[in-house]
Every structure is written in C-alpha cells, then in structure tokens.
Write a protein that holds these residues in place. Structure first.
Motif, short mmCIF file in Angstrom:
data_model
loop_
_atom_site.label_atom_id
_atom_site.label_comp_id
_atom_site.label_asym_id
_atom_site.label_seq_id
_atom_site.Cartn_x
_atom_site.Cartn_y
_atom_site.Cartn_z
N PHE A 69 13.28 35.01 25.90
CA PHE A 69 13.66 35.62 24.62
C PHE A 69 13.28 37.09 24.66
O PHE A 69 12.30 37.46 25.27
CB PHE A 69 12.94 34.95 23.46
CG PHE A 69 13.48 33.59 23.15
CD1 PHE A 69 14.76 33.41 22.70
CD2 PHE A 69 12.66 32.47 23.34
CE1 PHE A 69 15.24 32.15 22.41
CE2 PHE A 69 13.14 31.21 23.05
CZ PHE A 69 14.43 31.05 22.60
N ALA A 128 10.01 31.63 27.47
CA ALA A 128 9.52 30.57 26.59
C ALA A 128 9.44 29.27 27.37
O ALA A 128 8.57 28.44 27.12
CB ALA A 128 10.42 30.43 25.38
N ALA A 131 0.60 22.69 23.42
CA ALA A 131 0.08 23.43 22.29
C ALA A 131 1.22 24.15 21.58
O ALA A 131 2.34 24.22 22.08
CB ALA A 131 -0.96 24.43 22.76
N SER A 132 0.93 24.72 20.43
CA SER A 132 1.93 25.48 19.69
C SER A 132 2.43 26.65 20.53
O SER A 132 1.64 27.33 21.17
CB SER A 132 1.30 25.99 18.39
OG SER A 132 2.29 26.58 17.59
N GLY A 133 3.75 26.84 20.55
CA GLY A 133 4.32 27.95 21.31
C GLY A 133 4.46 27.66 22.79
O GLY A 133 4.79 28.56 23.57
N GLY A 183 6.71 25.89 24.19
CA GLY A 183 8.11 25.79 24.61
C GLY A 183 8.73 24.42 24.42
O GLY A 183 9.81 24.15 24.95
N THR A 206 9.98 22.94 21.57
CA THR A 206 11.21 22.98 20.79
C THR A 206 12.31 23.66 21.59
O THR A 206 13.47 23.22 21.59
CB THR A 206 10.97 23.73 19.46
OG1 THR A 206 9.99 23.00 18.71
CG2 THR A 206 12.23 23.84 18.65
N THR A 207 11.97 24.72 22.28
CA THR A 207 12.97 25.43 23.07
C THR A 207 13.58 24.50 24.11
O THR A 207 14.80 24.49 24.32
CB THR A 207 12.34 26.66 23.74
OG1 THR A 207 11.70 27.45 22.74
CG2 THR A 207 13.38 27.49 24.46
N GLU A 221 20.47 26.01 22.41
CA GLU A 221 20.12 27.18 23.20
C GLU A 221 20.78 27.02 24.55
O GLU A 221 20.81 25.92 25.10
CB GLU A 221 18.60 27.27 23.45
CG GLU A 221 17.75 27.44 22.22
CD GLU A 221 17.65 28.88 21.76
OE1 GLU A 221 18.18 29.77 22.47
OE2 GLU A 221 17.06 29.09 20.70
N HIS A 254 3.01 17.67 19.09
CA HIS A 254 1.85 18.36 19.61
C HIS A 254 0.63 17.46 19.53
O HIS A 254 -0.48 17.87 19.79
CB HIS A 254 1.62 19.71 18.91
CG HIS A 254 1.49 19.59 17.44
ND1 HIS A 254 2.45 20.06 16.58
CD2 HIS A 254 0.52 19.05 16.68
CE1 HIS A 254 2.06 19.80 15.34
NE2 HIS A 254 0.90 19.19 15.38
N1 LIG Z 1 14.83 32.38 18.83
C1 LIG Z 1 13.72 32.89 19.39
N2 LIG Z 1 13.60 34.22 19.57
C2 LIG Z 1 12.50 34.74 20.14
N3 LIG Z 1 11.45 34.02 20.57
C3 LIG Z 1 11.50 32.68 20.42
C4 LIG Z 1 12.63 32.04 19.82
N4 LIG Z 1 12.40 30.72 19.80
C5 LIG Z 1 11.18 30.54 20.36
N5 LIG Z 1 10.64 31.70 20.74
C6 LIG Z 1 9.36 31.89 21.39
O1 LIG Z 1 9.27 31.02 22.50
C7 LIG Z 1 8.00 30.43 22.59
C8 LIG Z 1 8.11 28.93 22.58
O2 LIG Z 1 8.55 28.52 21.29
P1 LIG Z 1 8.80 27.00 20.89
O3 LIG Z 1 9.33 26.99 19.50
O4 LIG Z 1 9.63 26.35 21.93
O5 LIG Z 1 7.33 26.40 20.91
P2 LIG Z 1 6.82 24.95 20.48
O6 LIG Z 1 6.15 24.39 21.66
O7 LIG Z 1 7.92 24.16 19.88
O8 LIG Z 1 5.73 25.32 19.40
P3 LIG Z 1 5.34 24.57 18.02
O9 LIG Z 1 4.43 23.47 18.35
O10 LIG Z 1 4.63 25.65 17.26
O11 LIG Z 1 6.61 24.14 17.36
C9 LIG Z 1 7.18 30.98 21.44
O12 LIG Z 1 6.40 32.03 21.92
C10 LIG Z 1 8.21 31.48 20.48
O13 LIG Z 1 7.72 32.59 19.77
#
Ligand SMILES: Nc1ncnc2c1ncn2[C@@H]1O[C@H](COP(=O)(O)OP(=O)(O)OP(=O)(O)O)[C@@H](O)[C@H]1O
Ligand SMILES: [Mg+2]
Lengths: 355, 553
Positions: free
Chosen positions: A15, A22, A41-43, A45, A47-48, A57, A201
């Motif tokens: 991103f 990510a 952990a949070s962030g 990746g 959800t991505t 995506e 998580h």
């Molecule tokens: N559309 C986007 N634009 C920019 N950065 C993004 C976008 N989506 C996710 N990110 C970044 O990618 C990284 C992974 O995000 P992701 O949402 O996949 O984390 P996660 O594991 O699902 O976290 P959580 O437990 O908080 O939901 C994070 O640093 C987030 O800020």
C-alpha cells in the motif's frame, strides 16, 4: 457442497508509496473441506489476505487458485468478487439494512437469476439450518448480534460457495455467546464440508474452530499447522509467544535432550520434535514444570502470585537466579511468598532458535 | 422560573404568529374577498392554468436535471481518484454561492442571445443568427440545474460519506454486478439523501422567480403571475395564485417527507470509504480533461460577471467579448449618490433583519430545545414554516397584511415604508438561523444547565455563561447564512420594494433594463464581495469559538 481446495502462492500486496508490504510472499494451501484460521496481531495483514482471496484487493504479485476434486485448476487472481462468488462473512456482518432477513439471505440467489419463489424457499431452508427460521420476516435491525452473525453466515452459505471467508466473525459477540457460537460454527462448517478461511486475532477462537492455523506477523507467514503442532513445536520465538503461555529460557540441545541451566542447577527433559544441536531457547509451558515445597533438586524461587484456573492452581514464581518469572501449574495448595523449588518434568520440551 | 420561560415562550409565539402565520391567513382570507369569483377566475384563466402547469414542469424538470448532474458528480468525487479531482471538488459548490439574480445575469452574459458563448459559436460556425435562444422552459431548467444541482451534490456526497462500503463489497461477493448493486443496494440506501435534495430543489424551483422573470420570454409561471396580477391591481387573483403556489409547496413537502420517513436506516459499519483509481484506461485518460472542462463551466459565470463589470456601458454590442474596459463602473458606484443608495440600503436592511433573526431564533431554539414551556411544539413548526412557503407568497402575504394601521387587528402600515423589506428578509430567514442554533443546542449536555442552576447561578447568568456559548457555533453559521441571503435578496424585494429602500438586486435589474451591463455587473461583483466578506467573517468568528473553547479547557 463441491469440495474445492484453495491455493495461494506468493501473494504480495503493498500500500502507498513507501513500498512496505501489508502482505508479502504468502504461500498456503487450504485443503478441500478444511477450516483454516488466520491469526496474527493487529495490522499483521489478515484482512488484506482475506480480501485478496475474495477479490476485493488485487495482489501486486502472486496467484489465487481454486482446485476442484478432479485436480483441475482455476486461476481467479484477476477475477472480480462477483465472478468468484466466494461467500464472505464480514466483521460487522454488512447486512443490508433495508431488506428483510429472508431477502438478505436470498440476495445472492437473486444475483444469480434464481426465480422469486425458489430463492425464497431456499433462503428459508438455509435460515432454518442456522436456527433462524422464525426470524425470516423480521428486519435485520430487530436482531441481536448473534442472530445477525448467523444471518450473515446463512447469506454466505446459501450460494454454495466454493470457499467461505469469515473476517473476525466472533469478535462482536459477548464471551458466553462467543464460546457457544464457535462450537456451533465448527460443527456446522464441518457438516457442510465447506472449505473455509477464517480470520481472528484471538488464539482461543482459532484453536477452538480451526483444523489448521496459520500465523501471520507483519505480513509474513510464520507457521501453519494444527493447534497441537503450533503449541508443541513452535517454529519461532514469535509463534511460541503468540500461542499459549510460557517462558523462553536459554538452553542447550544435545542429541534428543534439552538442558536448561539457571544459577548452578541444570535440569533436563526430552526434546519435542527435531532440532540441530547447540544454543536455543526452551519453551517452558506451565504444565512442563512442577513445584516442590521441600528442599531437593530444582530451581529455587518464591511465589509472587497465584490464580485458580479451575481444577488446578497456576503459580507465578520469581526465580532466585533469573530475571524471568515463570508460571507453573500445580494441584498443591501453596501460599504466596512461600519459598519453592521448580522442577522440570520429564516431558517433551519445545525449543526455538535463540534471538 | 417556570413563569419566566412561559412568558418568553408566549412572547415568541406572538411574534411568530404575527409575522409568519398572520400574513398567510390574510392571503387565504383575501382569496375570498369577492366570494368565489377569484377562484373561478383562476380556474378559467388559460394563462393561470398554463402557469401552474409550467411551474410544475419546471420544478420536476429541475429536480431531474439536478439529480442527473449532482448524483454522478457526487459518486465520482467521493469514490474515484483522478487528476483534477481536488480542483473539481473545490469548485463544485461554487454555483450555490452566487446570489440568485447574479447567476441569472451571468448566464445572460454567457449564453443569452448576445452572450459570449452564443456569439462565439455563431461566428465560429459562420451562422447568421444565434444558434439558440435562452428563453422558455428549457432555459429556466438549464439555469436552475446549474445552481440547484449543488443541493443534490452536497446531500448525496454526505450520504456517501456515511455509507458503509462493506455493503457493496458484500453484495459483490454474493455475485451482484455493478448495475444490480446500484439498483438494489446503493440507491435504496441513499433514498433519504436523494429525497431530501429533491425536496430542496423542488421547493427552490417552485418559488424561483429570477430565472423565469429574466429568461421566461412568454413563459408564465405562478411566481411571475403573482407579480403581474399585483401590478395590474387584481389583488384577489394574486391571492389565489399565491395560495395555489403555497399549497403546491406544502403538498410536495408532505409527500416527500412521507417517502423519506419510511426509509431511515442506521448504518452500523465503519463507513470507511476509499477512493479508487479509475480502472478503465480510456476513462482514466478522459477524466482529467472532463474535470477541467467542468471546472471551467462552473467558474465561467463568476469570471464573466467580473469581466463585464469592467466593460464600458454601451460599448459591447455585437462583438464576442466586450471591446473596451474601464474602472468607471466601480468609480460611479462609489461616487454617484443615486448608485450608492442601494448598496447602503441592502447592507442596512440585511443587518437589521439578521439581528432580529439572531435574537428571535436564539430564544426560540432555547425554548424548543432546553425548556418544557407550553407551545414549544407549535413554535418548532412555526420556525420551519417560512421554508415551505415560496418567497413570492411570503411577500404577498406581508403586502396583504401590513397595508394599513389598524391596532384592533394588529396591523401596522409597513407597505411603502423602509421597514417592509427588513421584515420580509427576517421572515424568510427564520428557518436558517433557528435550525442552525437548534442543532448546536441539541449537542449540548442538558445536565450542564441544571448543574449551573445547582451552583446557584440565576436564569440570566445561566443563559449567558452556559447556553449562549453552547449556541455559538450555530449562531455564527446561522448569522452567516441569513446575512448572505438578505444582502442579495431579490424575490421578496421585487414584490415589496419602494424607490427609497431599493436593494442592490433591484438596482441590478433596472440597470439591466437600461442595457447598462457594466454597471449591473459591477453591482454583482460588489454583491459577491459582500458575500465573501460575510463568509470570511463567519470563518474568523468560528475560529475564535474554537480558540475560546480550547482556552476554557
Ligand atoms: N487500503 C489500505 N490502504 C493503505 N494501507 C492499508 C490498507 N489496508 C490495509 N492497510 C495496511 O496494511 C496493514 C495490514 O492491514 P490489515 O487490515 O490486513 O491488518 P489486520 O491483520 O486485519 O489487522 P486487524 O486485526 O487490526 O484487523 C496495516 O498496516 C494497514 O494499515
Ligand atoms: Mg482486520
């Protein structure tokens, strides 16, 4: 339900302009009918990753491939979500607020051009299977959180998706409902034989629901395995920390034994799994240790805290010759501040590479 | 204390009943001053039937045209990323900042028979006559669409900001293509925004006076018929026309509100929206060019008014652009007392009307939101009523009521005096200020007032130290809106003005009649500058509110 397996290879998504990823180079196979949990952990990746599987995506690199029972492959990497037709359960459920429950569930069939009477009856049948037949004609706002979650599940299941995706489906439920729901979820998905990836998580949720668990850290896959494998033989310090309680102490591997030295007392235990000889960190879980009140072999320490964990006590012990404090399960009744000896039981101990 | 708020409530109700309700009642009574003869005359007059019909056509047409422009633009600017997006966003609301008559004037300079664009096209194509005429239904709808699409744009943009985009993703994941998602999910969920905006456009178009008056050609609409009948001395007919216009407005209000009420949903999700780059490579190329074109179309009216304000009166005849430029127009405004009077009038009347709005609407909002005084439900209705009644109807109501001194019926002679216009502005702008203050007070923690009283503060002190600060953001915003509306007001003015209190808008109109385009444009520029100053003043006042809050913490 058609049993497809899902193959991810080298998935990478960056991103922004700084080029930080990510998700990077993620490869993973979810077998047909398997329940795989994605934790981290949070962030990290999660959800991505899920969004790349669903098609929301587009990965910068790598492929998403479906393989059916005959072994035929279908590369869906560039297909839009509506062509993939993977069912998805969103974290906040994303139920359509202007449609009744049954209309919500029937929506996917409507999109497939199924006639009105047929889609109604199939939607009602699916609602019945999640135990919500009585709520079919209500508005979605009139439902409780747990009911909404089941409607979202029914809506995803009614289209008989090749793969079902769930993003933190349990995180909006209160603790008692949550425990009940995760058992239900597991048995329902197994009964239907659907291939599913589910993000959480919460390690307990993952272990309770999934057949196998994949751990992500900063967009990288750390380890995939059954809950038992992850707990007993974590591949890295991070995994060991993430999965279950325990303390990591410097140790040595010699052959199939691990020896841990604190002060001038060395104790040994069998090695879990395989590891090259040399300096490592031993993962000492509360149940790998025992307490002795009387003098004898073991590491000397003092009890600093105790909590009752149903059936047994967990004591926190400050060791005399180590900065670490250590958690030990015991059935004995001991008082705080009591001096004790900590003994390594003769059970397999996992090790991970040092630092 | 109880008695105090009751007295306040009753006093306010008296003011509102007298200024808002009484005039409308006078109109209704006036329609029967010759028995049913005036109603019959209305029903049998082909001109009036045509006017009613074209008023409806124009209103519906303006709604459709505004939706057609505003909805796609809102989607584009909230959902898509492309070069030129920021600039386009910045100017997208510009047309609404033009005082009504000034917008019409600009369109005349641009697209009228001798307008720049018209002449440009005519000469470029070597045509003998202008390629189009800016008259009739289409011209009116065209001008309306230009200024009124902004309401649609703002409402739909706000709706989309609140829209939970995971609903779209869920629908896509279930197999729904773009068209089905739009039809079954997005548009139904945007219904409240669409209805609210449509209502606003419909009401504005219904009461719109400037565009039909200037561009109507032979086209009659109710708002202009009212003025005609009044000038012809057919007051009874004018009342009937006014009543019909007002009734149409109220029916539209009730119908659309009923639709809206059935469609209120709370959206639970995070509502996160992310703009995506345009995927289609052709559109990606075309988008910046289209955006640039749109920006030009949107700012052209403003530029045109500024350009013409420097044109020498009388010199611009058949050329595409005015041939001679001068500062004379502005110099004359400042030096010729006859030209200066309207400016003085407009500012003075706007100040008086707005001050009255601030006082009355602040106390009304206070009674409505923070007290249990009797009559506050009625008050809530009365403060929005002027919004539902077209300005021409308000003006005629005032003309019908305040035409003589008669203490027994609470009538005062105001028609023909200076005071009739400030009163008209005051009535028109009550909803603007009251709504803004109500909004602020509703956000206030009601226990705060109780707490202040508990600490022994008396009513007056509580009002000053607790309620007034809470109301300030709404007061500032409301004051700004009311002052902007009053300083450029045209529709009520044209019905009620006299030579001595003629406002800027009336002077623009008479300069236009004399074909003194430069002077008319100079007045318009002055009006735009006044609007900018008021807006700027409000921004500064808002800033000081924020500062005060910060230092209080
Ligand atoms: N559309 C986007 N634009 C920019 N950065 C993004 C976008 N989506 C996710 N990110 C970044 O990618 C990284 C992974 O995000 P992701 O949402 O996949 O984390 P996660 O594991 O699902 O976290 P959580 O437990 O908080 O939901 C994070 O640093 C987030 O800020
Ligand atoms: Mg997430």
């Amino acid at each position: 339900m058609s049993a497809n397996s899902l193959v991810l290879s080298g998935l990478t998504r960056r991103f922004g302009n700084d080029g930080s990823a990510a998700v990077s180079d993620l490869s993973l196979e979810v077998k047909a009918g398997e329940l795989l949990a994605l934790i981290g952990a949070s962030g990290s990746g999660k959800t991505t990753t899920l969004r790349m599987i669903a098609g929301y995506e587009i990965p910068d690199e790598g492929r998403v491939v479906l393989r059916d029972a005959s072994g035929a492959e279908r590369d869906v990497t560039r297909e839009p979500p509506q062509r993939r037709g993977f069912g998805m359960v969103f974290q906040h459920y994303a139920l359509f607020p202007h449609l009744r429950v049954v209309e919500n569930v029937a929506f996917g069939l409507e999109a497939r051009g199924v006639g009105k009477t047929e889609r109604e009856s199939r939607a009602r049948a699916t609602l019945d299977s999640v135990g919500l037949a009585h709520a079919a004609d209500r508005t979605v706002q009139a439902l409780s959180g747990g009911e909404q979650q089941r409607v979202a599940l029914a809506r995803a299941l009614v289209i008989e998706p090749p793969v079902l995706l769930l993003d933190e489906p349990l995180s909006n439920l209160d603790p008692t409902l949550r425990e009940h729901t995760r058992e239900e979820l597991r048995s329902m998905l197994h009964r239907l034989g659907v291939t599913a990836v589910f993000v959480t998580h919460d390690q307990e949720d993952a272990f309770a629901v999934a057949d196998r668990v994949a751990i992500l850290k900063q967009g990288r896959l750390q380890q995939v395995g059954t809950p038992q494998e992850l707990y007993r033989t974590p591949a890295s310090l991070d995994v060991a920390r993430f999965v279950g309680r325990g303390v990591m102490l410097p140790a040595d591997v010699r052959g199939d034994r691990v020896s841990v030295t604190i002060g001038d007392v060395t104790q040994q235990a069998p090695l879990a799994g395989n590891h090259a000889e040399g300096s490592v960190l031993a993962v000492l879980r509360p149940e790998s240790l025992a307490l002795r009140a009387s003098d004898g072999p073991g590491w000397k320490g003092r009890i600093t805290a105790r909590r009752f964990a149903g059936g047994h006590e967990v004591y926190r012990v400050a060791l005399d010759h180590s900065a670490e404090s250590i958690e030990v399960t015991s059935e004995q009744e001991l008082v705080e501040h009591a001096g004790v000896h900590v003994v390594l039981r003769d059970q397999p101990v996992a090790v991970v590479p040092a630092g | 204390m109880r008695r105090g708020t009751t007295a306040l409530s009753l006093a306010l109700l008296a003011v509102l009943l007298w200024s808002v309700v009484y005039p409308n009642v006078s109109v209704i009574v006036g329609t029967f001053s010759h028995g049913l003869a005036d109603w019959r005359a209305f029903a049998e007059s082909p001109a009036d039937r045509e006017a009613l019909w074209s008023t409806l056509v124009i209103s519906v047409g303006s709604v459709i045209a505004s939706l057609a422009i505003g909805v796609p633009l809102a989607f584009l600017l909230t959902r898509m990323e492309f070069r030129g997006r920021r600039v386009l966003s910045a100017v997208a609301t510009l047309p609404a900042a033009l005082p009504p008559l000034v917008g019409v004037l600009a369109f005349l300079f641009l697209y009228g028979e001798s307008g720049v664009i018209t002449r440009g096209v005519q000469y470029a194509l070597g045509m003998e006559h202008a390629p189009w005429t800016l008259t009739g239904l289409w011209a009116i709808i065209f001008v309306h669409a230009y200024t009124m699409y902004v309401y649609v744009f703002l409402f739909v943009s706000a709706g989309l900001e609140r829209y939970d985009s995971s609903l779209d993703e869920a629908a896509a994941g279930l197999g729904a293509g773009r068209a089905l998602r739009l039809r079954r999910i997005t548009l139904p969920l945007l219904t409240p925004s669409l209805v609210g905006a449509s209502l606003l456009v419909f009401m504005s178009a219904l009461g719109s006076f400037s565009a039909p008056y200037i561009f109507g050609g032979g086209q009659r609409v109710l708002a202009t018929q009212i003025l005609n009948s009044k000038l012809n001395g057919e007051m009874g007919l004018a009342y009937v026309e006014t009543a019909v216009l007002a009734i149409t407005a109220v029916i539209a209000l009730l119908v659309l509100r009923a639709i809206e009420r059935r469609r209120e949903y709370a959206m639970a999700g995070k509502g996160r929206i992310s703009r995506v780059a345009i995927a289609n490579p052709v559109w990606r190329r075309v988008a910046p060019a289209l955006a640039a074109l749109l920006v030009i179309v949107l700012i052209l009216p403003h530029l045109m008014v500024v350009l013409v304000s420097f044109a020498r009166d009388g010199a611009w005849t058949t050329q595409v652009l005015p041939p001679e430029y001068t500062l004379d127009n502005f110099r004359r405004l400042a030096t010729d007392p006859a030209l200066w009077t309207p400016i003085k009038n407009s500012v003075l009347m706007a100040v008086i009307a707005t001050a009255a709005n601030v006082v009355i609407c602040f106390f009304a909002a206070y009674v409505i939101v923070l007290t249990k005084a009797p009559g506050r439900k009625l008050m809530q209705l009365l403060v929005v009523l002027p919004w539902a009644i077209p300005a021409t109807a308000i003006a005629l109501g005032l003309a019908a009521t305040f035409d003589r001194n008669d203490p027994a019926t609470a009538r005062v002679l105001l028609v023909g005096t200076f005071w009739i216009l400030p009163l008209a502005y005051f009535v028109r702008n009550i909803p603007l200020v009251a709504n803004a203050v109500e909004g602020s007070l509703r956000q206030m923690d009601p226990t705060l007032e109780d707490a202040a009283r508990g600490l022994g503060a008396n009513w007056w002190m509580t009002l000053r130290k607790v309620v007034l600060p809470a109301a300030r953001p709404g007061l500032v915003a409301g004051t700004m809106l009311a002052a902007v509306a009053a300083v450029g007001e045209f529709v009520a003015s044209v019905v009620l003005f006299t030579h001595n209190n003629r406002p800027i808008s009336m002077e623009i109109l008479s300069q236009l009649r004399d074909l003194s385009f430069g002077t008319a444009a100079a007045y318009s520029v002055l009006l735009i500058v006044l609007v900018l100053l008021i807006t700027l003043g409000a921004k500064l006042a808002e800033g000081s509110v924020v500062d005060a809050e910060r230092s209080a913490r």
